[in-house]
Design a protein around this motif. Structure first.
Motif, PDB file in Angstrom:
ATOM      1  N   ASP A  28     -86.893 -38.078  16.865  1.00 21.20           N
ATOM      2  CA  ASP A  28     -87.722 -37.276  17.774  1.00 21.20           C
ATOM      3  C   ASP A  28     -88.701 -38.169  18.534  1.00 21.20           C
ATOM      4  OD1 ASP A  28     -86.545 -34.876  17.107  1.00 21.20           O
ATOM      5  OD2 ASP A  28     -88.030 -34.357  15.587  1.00 21.20           O
ATOM      6  N   HIS A  29     -89.332 -39.087  17.819  1.00 21.16           N
ATOM      7  CA  HIS A  29     -90.289 -40.001  18.461  1.00 21.16           C
ATOM      8  C   HIS A  29     -89.587 -40.809  19.555  1.00 21.16           C
ATOM      9  CE1 HIS A  29     -94.036 -42.348  18.496  1.00 21.16           C
ATOM     10  NE2 HIS A  29     -93.290 -43.436  18.584  1.00 21.16           N
ATOM     11  N   TYR A  30     -88.371 -41.241  19.273  1.00 23.81           N
ATOM     12  CA  TYR A  30     -87.600 -41.978  20.283  1.00 23.81           C
ATOM     13  C   TYR A  30     -87.269 -41.096  21.480  1.00 23.81           C
ATOM     14  CZ  TYR A  30     -83.523 -43.665  22.742  1.00 23.81           C
ATOM     15  OH  TYR A  30     -82.651 -44.010  23.742  1.00 23.81           O
ATOM     16  N   GLU A  31     -86.839 -39.864  21.235  1.00 28.14           N
ATOM     17  CA  GLU A  31     -86.434 -39.010  22.360  1.00 28.14           C
ATOM     18  C   GLU A  31     -87.609 -38.683  23.276  1.00 28.14           C
ATOM     19  OE1 GLU A  31     -82.367 -36.653  21.529  1.00 28.14           O
ATOM     20  OE2 GLU A  31     -84.204 -35.551  21.087  1.00 28.14           O
ATOM     21  N   TYR A  32     -88.801 -38.532  22.714  1.00 35.32           N
ATOM     22  CA  TYR A  32     -89.949 -38.233  23.560  1.00 35.32           C
ATOM     23  C   TYR A  32     -90.394 -39.453  24.362  1.00 35.32           C
ATOM     24  CZ  TYR A  32     -90.863 -33.466  22.020  1.00 35.32           C
ATOM     25  OH  TYR A  32     -90.779 -32.113  21.805  1.00 35.32           O
ATOM     26  N   ASN A  33     -90.056 -40.632  23.903  1.00 30.36           N
ATOM     27  CA  ASN A  33     -90.326 -41.865  24.651  1.00 30.36           C
ATOM     28  C   ASN A  33     -89.153 -42.806  24.416  1.00 30.36           C
ATOM     29  OD1 ASN A  33     -91.500 -43.972  26.080  1.00 30.36           O
ATOM     30  ND2 ASN A  33     -92.608 -44.718  24.291  1.00 30.36           N
ATOM     31  N   PHE A  70     -87.903 -49.546  20.023  1.00 27.16           N
ATOM     32  CA  PHE A  70     -88.230 -48.709  18.873  1.00 27.16           C
ATOM     33  C   PHE A  70     -86.957 -48.206  18.206  1.00 27.16           C
ATOM     34  CE2 PHE A  70     -88.914 -44.536  16.959  1.00 27.16           C
ATOM     35  CZ  PHE A  70     -89.952 -44.810  16.080  1.00 27.16           C
ATOM     36  N   LEU A  71     -85.975 -47.825  19.000  1.00 28.50           N
ATOM     37  CA  LEU A  71     -84.715 -47.334  18.444  1.00 28.50           C
ATOM     38  C   LEU A  71     -84.031 -48.437  17.642  1.00 28.50           C
ATOM     39  CD1 LEU A  71     -82.565 -45.116  18.232  1.00 28.50           C
ATOM     40  CD2 LEU A  71     -81.594 -45.971  20.378  1.00 28.50           C
ATOM     41  N   ARG A  72     -83.972 -49.624  18.202  1.00 24.33           N
ATOM     42  CA  ARG A  72     -83.246 -50.722  17.556  1.00 24.33           C
ATOM     43  C   ARG A  72     -83.958 -51.225  16.298  1.00 24.33           C
ATOM     44  NH1 ARG A  72     -82.702 -53.367  21.643  1.00 24.33           N
ATOM     45  NH2 ARG A  72     -80.462 -53.045  22.051  1.00 24.33           N
ATOM     46  N   LYS A  73     -85.284 -51.373  16.388  1.00 20.77           N
ATOM     47  CA  LYS A  73     -86.012 -52.042  15.314  1.00 20.77           C
ATOM     48  C   LYS A  73     -86.512 -51.105  14.219  1.00 20.77           C
ATOM     49  CE  LYS A  73     -87.603 -55.694  18.445  1.00 20.77           C
ATOM     50  NZ  LYS A  73     -88.789 -56.298  19.119  1.00 20.77           N
ATOM     51  N   PRO A 129     -82.441 -48.474  11.967  1.00 22.88           N
ATOM     52  CA  PRO A 129     -82.235 -48.973  10.606  1.00 22.88           C
ATOM     53  C   PRO A 129     -82.505 -47.927   9.521  1.00 22.88           C
ATOM     54  CG  PRO A 129     -83.405 -50.600  11.915  1.00 22.88           C
ATOM     55  CD  PRO A 129     -83.349 -49.348  12.737  1.00 22.88           C
ATOM     56  N   ALA A 130     -83.555 -47.129   9.680  1.00 20.19           N
ATOM     57  CA  ALA A 130     -83.853 -46.092   8.686  1.00 20.19           C
ATOM     58  C   ALA A 130     -82.788 -45.004   8.709  1.00 20.19           C
ATOM     59  CB  ALA A 130     -85.231 -45.501   8.945  1.00 20.19           C
ATOM     60  N   MET A 131     -82.380 -44.596   9.899  1.00 22.81           N
ATOM     61  CA  MET A 131     -81.338 -43.579  10.004  1.00 22.81           C
ATOM     62  C   MET A 131     -80.034 -44.073   9.390  1.00 22.81           C
ATOM     63  SD  MET A 131     -82.211 -42.406  13.913  1.00 22.81           S
ATOM     64  CE  MET A 131     -80.801 -41.318  14.104  1.00 22.81           C
ATOM     65  N   LYS A 132     -79.732 -45.334   9.606  1.00 19.17           N
ATOM     66  CA  LYS A 132     -78.489 -45.898   9.058  1.00 19.17           C
ATOM     67  C   LYS A 132     -78.512 -45.903   7.539  1.00 19.17           C
ATOM     68  CE  LYS A 132     -75.517 -49.975   9.390  1.00 19.17           C
ATOM     69  NZ  LYS A 132     -75.317 -51.298  10.051  1.00 19.17           N
ATOM     70  N   GLU A 133     -79.668 -46.241   6.955  1.00 17.32           N
ATOM     71  CA  GLU A 133     -79.752 -46.247   5.496  1.00 17.32           C
ATOM     72  C   GLU A 133     -79.654 -44.837   4.925  1.00 17.32           C
ATOM     73  OE1 GLU A 133     -83.169 -48.429   4.228  1.00 17.32           O
ATOM     74  OE2 GLU A 133     -82.621 -50.200   5.387  1.00 17.32           O
ATOM     75  N   LEU A 144     -76.790 -40.719  15.001  1.00 17.01           N
ATOM     76  CA  LEU A 144     -76.409 -42.101  14.741  1.00 17.01           C
ATOM     77  C   LEU A 144     -75.318 -42.558  15.697  1.00 17.01           C
ATOM     78  CD1 LEU A 144     -76.388 -42.625  10.877  1.00 17.01           C
ATOM     79  CD2 LEU A 144     -77.360 -44.163  12.565  1.00 17.01           C
ATOM     80  N   LEU A 145     -74.361 -41.696  15.961  1.00 15.35           N
ATOM     81  CA  LEU A 145     -73.294 -42.048  16.889  1.00 15.35           C
ATOM     82  C   LEU A 145     -73.853 -42.295  18.285  1.00 15.35           C
ATOM     83  CD1 LEU A 145     -70.535 -39.536  15.709  1.00 15.35           C
ATOM     84  CD2 LEU A 145     -70.623 -42.001  15.287  1.00 15.35           C
ATOM     85  N   VAL A 146     -74.798 -41.460  18.707  1.00 15.46           N
ATOM     86  CA  VAL A 146     -75.448 -41.671  20.006  1.00 15.46           C
ATOM     87  C   VAL A 146     -76.187 -43.001  20.005  1.00 15.46           C
ATOM     88  CG1 VAL A 146     -77.280 -40.856  21.541  1.00 15.46           C
ATOM     89  CG2 VAL A 146     -75.653 -39.225  20.568  1.00 15.46           C
ATOM     90  N   ALA A 147     -76.947 -43.263  18.939  1.00 14.86           N
ATOM     91  CA  ALA A 147     -77.715 -44.501  18.865  1.00 14.86           C
ATOM     92  C   ALA A 147     -76.800 -45.718  18.884  1.00 14.86           C
ATOM     93  CB  ALA A 147     -78.573 -44.505  17.606  1.00 14.86           C
ATOM     94  N   SER A 148     -75.689 -45.646  18.177  1.00 20.61           N
ATOM     95  CA  SER A 148     -74.754 -46.757  18.159  1.00 20.61           C
ATOM     96  C   SER A 148     -74.230 -47.048  19.562  1.00 20.61           C
ATOM     97  CB  SER A 148     -73.596 -46.445  17.207  1.00 20.61           C
ATOM     98  OG  SER A 148     -72.640 -47.491  17.209  1.00 20.61           O
ATOM     99  N   ARG A 149     -73.918 -45.999  20.319  1.00 23.10           N
ATOM    100  CA  ARG A 149     -73.435 -46.206  21.687  1.00 23.10           C
ATOM    101  C   ARG A 149     -74.543 -46.764  22.586  1.00 23.10           C
ATOM    102  NH1 ARG A 149     -70.930 -41.119  20.675  1.00 23.10           N
ATOM    103  NH2 ARG A 149     -72.526 -40.041  21.923  1.00 23.10           N
TER     104      ARG A 149
END
Length: 771
Positions: free
Chosen positions: A447-452, A457-460, A464-468, A530-535
């Motif tokens: 959510d924090h990423y989508e609002y900005n 922020f997404l990569r670092k 990583p937290a979503m992947k774990e 996660l799939l969106v983030a990976s792309r």
């Protein structure tokens, strides 16, 4: 933007909260005797501790087989006996100390007034005694790290006060430390027989220290009898600093005395006016980002009433301005209880007077801590979200050990509660048998990423937290056996729909089963994001393929015989179930799987579920969640009715949420603020071809009681900030500012405007009038 009263607070429910993220205080506003009850965010019972039961994992497979075989009672008993944490209960957030101010000769006073100014974050008390006007201001300064109290009068040499400190903790002493300073020092206990002792804990607890310093203008200050006696001063400024030995959830070796000296050094040699101005500027830099007016703006007779009277009369007439005040109060509380670098807001924010609060005033991860942060992004307080992300980072470490021990899984797991010591194991009772807390928490990073939409922020941080969290779930999911309703699909087992039991077809009351609807919604949200983030990041293709394969095998959501969205795989929902949790409706809000346009049948089924579970008025945090749900159903009237329920049936005179016999819980304040925001503005992202388009709905659920109004500074996904003005129920103007130039679609009633706003530019939308 003020809470005000014509009498002192006679109980904690009437005291006014101030805070700087780390220190929280409740100001009662007494005349003869003032009590200021103080908390510090890291003063908890207990000490560093591993809650994991080392042999818990050996029972998992048998429990799963029992559940698949419909031997639920045996599975539940085995889990409770062999897989709950050690100990089975967590530790608690506990009071720091009380500051007492006694005013000789102030027994008879006139013209009493006290307020909490939300815009300045300052409490004020004024009254007259023996012909002299006395004024007392108090605030918790984030820049200085201290609480500051100022006493003045209208006549020179008339300020007389006795100040003292006390604590509920037995291993505490109070001593003077030089002229004009009191030092309270102590340590919490974990030994058997101590107030906060829990079986399984031994050894010393947290050290803590509080320092109270008085600066007198004129008069005399004497330290005696464990207190400070100030006589015949023109004015007095008290400064309080409190600290503990907490360094991290694994280290309590810090020196609270050194920390207090550091905080106090920030104010040395500075005037009260300078400290006040610094505090107000810091607070207003956050608070003033959003303004909200509900009503005609021509005055409201109820606004002339003290706040407690307005709350009592909320069902006797319209008071839209009170809803606007409630919205801003939630934002005020978030600023006061959640600042970068500190602990996240817990079940009571940072305010608690109980030696052993109900539910430990912990972080409950099956709804409550998430609700605390629902208004952070839309309410333009993204910095206040950061402490939650720090908690997630700690739990990624602690929860990885739990995932391995309990489930033989990669990644990390969090069950339904955690504390200062970062428990990740299942605790309490059936409610603890819910290993999806981490999955829900990492959605806040997204959510924090989508609002900005910041790729760094997404990569670092987020990815990583979503992947774990996803790694854990990939290992936790299991294929349902032949003959099962979901045979061949990947299911969660054991599964529990948070804090609700079901009655099956044989009239058996049970808790555990397979793949509750909320489980599947949370997993689907995480996997799809996660799939969106990976792309977007153009990395982790192999892991994305693993996630996609699992996503394709998840069970579907189902609609039951009442037209409701089923909470469990079987059609067990029933009209007499009025449980406050509506976990299976996560997919509508705060999740993103259900919408009127994309899934109309499920959208209607959500409405059916709310109708089925309706028992009239709602209270506390369930009312707040329902307000946001009705807002997303585009039902402004019922959304507004739930806000009225909050105010009328579970709001204390100080506007903090409480529904007796339960304790104060701050989640309803935060959830109510979010519900009001969702009535005025909603946004969601649509991803395709490696990019994103953001859909922004303007005034999607405006009730008829709010026919006129305006709001400035609300945030929408995609990096947008929006101002709205409306009159007679119709949108007049929308001002859309963009920080990064994302593509967006504006929707208002039956009008749609597609396009984008360049980074740093502004677009003004005025409806055609034919909408």
């Amino acid at each position: 933007m003020k809470l005000w009263y014509n009498a002192p607070g006679s109980s904690w429910k009437e005291a006014l909260p101030i805070g700087n993220g780390r220190l929280g205080a409740m100001v009662f506003g007494g005349t003869e005797r003032e009590r200021i009850q103080i908390n510090e965010e890291t003063l908890w019972s207990g000490a560093p501790h591993d809650y994991n039961r080392p042999d818990a994992g050996r029972y998992l497979q048998e429990i799963r087989e029992l559940i698949f075989a419909d031997r639920i009672e045996e599975a539940e008993q085995m889990y409770l006996e062999h897989m709950m944490g050690n100990p089975v209960n967590l530790q608690a957030y506990i009071p720091f100390c009380d500051l007492w101010l006694e005013f000789p000769g102030h027994q008879h006073m006139e013209g009493y007034y006290r307020e909490l100014d939300l815009g300045r974050a300052v409490t004020t008390v004024r009254y007259e005694a023996d012909g002299v006007q006395y004024t007392r201001e108090a605030f918790c300064s984030h820049p200085s790290g201290c609480m500051i109290i100022r006493l003045t009068s209208s006549a020179r040499g008339t300020v007389c006060v006795n100040a003292s400190l006390s604590s509920v903790h037995p291993d505490t002493s109070v001593q003077p430390d030089g002229n004009g300073t009191l030092v309270l020092a102590g340590r919490t206990g974990t030994r058997k027989g101590a107030k906060h002792w829990i079986a399984g804990w031994e050894g010393p607890g947290l050290s803590f220290e509080g320092r109270l310093t008085a600066c007198c203008e004129g008069g005399e200050c004497i330290a005696e009898d464990g207190g400070l006696r100030i006589m015949n001063a023109d004015a007095v400024t008290f400064v309080f600093s409190g600290a503990t030995g907490f360094v991290s959830y694994r280290d309590i070796s810090g020196n609270p005395a050194e920390r207090n000296r550091h905080y106090l050094s920030r104010i040395a040699g500075r005037s009260y006016e300078e400290l006040l101005n610094e505090h107000v500027e810091d607070h207003a830099g956050l608070f003033d980002r959003v303004s909200l007016r509900l009503g005609s703006g021509e005055g409201n007779a109820r606004e002339s009433l003290p706040t407690d009277e307005r709350i009592r009369s909320v069902r006797r007439g319209e008071d839209p301005a009170l809803a606007a005040l409630y919205f801003q109060y939630g934002r005020y509380l978030l600023i006061a209880s959640s600042r970068p670098g500190g602990q996240p807001s817990n079940l009571q924010g940072i305010w608690n007077e109980e030696e052993w609060p109900e539910w430990g005033s912990k972080w409950t991860t099956n709804i409550n801590v998430q609700m605390n942060y629902w208004p952070a992004e839309v309410g333009n307080l993204p910095e206040c979200h950061l402490p939650l992300f720090d908690l997630i980072d700690d739990l990624r470490i602690a929860g990885s050990r739990t995932a391995e021990i309990y489930y033989g899984a990669r990644g990390f797991v969090v069950h339904h509660n955690t504390d200062l010591w970062r428990a990740a194991a299942p605790v309490d009772t059936y409610a603890g048998i819910w290993p999806l807390g981490g999955l829900w928490m990492v959605q806040h990073l997204w959510d924090h990423y989508e609002y900005n939409p910041d790729p760094d922020f997404l990569r670092k941080r987020a990815y990583p937290a979503m992947k774990e969290a996803a790694r854990f779930m990939l290992d936790f999911l299991i294929e349902a056996p032949e003959g099962h309703r979901f045979a061949g699909m990947l299911v969660t087992n054991p599964s529990y729909s948070p804090e609700n039991a079901y009655i099956d077809g044989l009239n058996r009351r049970r808790h555990l089963y397979v793949s509750s609807t909320m489980d599947i919604q949370l997993i689907r949200d995480l996997f799809e994001r996660l799939l969106v983030a990976s792309r977007l990041l153009r990395e982790d293709a192999d892991f994305a393929n693993e996630v996609q394969a699992a996503l394709d095998r998840l069970p579907p959501m189902q609609i039951g015989r009442y037209g409701q969205l089923q909470e469990w795989p079987e059609d067990w929902d029933r009209p007499d179930d009025h449980n406050g949790h509506v976990s299976h409706l996560y997919g509508l809000y705060p999740g993103s799987q259900i919408s009127k346009e994309g899934t109309p049948e499920l959208f209607a089924a959500v409405q059916g579920s709310l109708e089925l579970r309706n028992n009239g008025r709602s209270r506390a945090w369930p009312a707040a969640w329902r307000s946001a749900l009705y807002a997303h159903l585009r039902d402004g009237q019922r959304a507004r009715d739930r806000i009225v329920d909050l105010l009328a049936d579970s709001t204390n005179p100080n506007m903090l949420n409480q529904h007796d016999p339960f304790p104060m819980q701050i989640d309803a304040n935060f959830g109510g603020s979010a519900g009001i925001a969702e009535m005025l503005l909603q946004s969601r992202a649509r991803y395709q071809d490696g990019g994103a388009e953001y859909v922004i709905d303007l005034l999607p659920a405006l009730p008829i009681q709010w026919l006129n109004g305006s709001v400035t500074g609300l945030r929408a996904r995609g990096g947008f900030e929006i101002d709205l003005t409306w009159s007679k129920g119709w949108l007049e103007t929308a001002v859309i500012r963009s920080s990064n130039g994302s593509a967006c679609t504006l929707r208002y009633r039956n009008e749609t405007i597609q396009g984008g706003v360049k980074a740093g530019e502004t677009f003004i939308y005025r409806p055609t009038g034919n909408v």
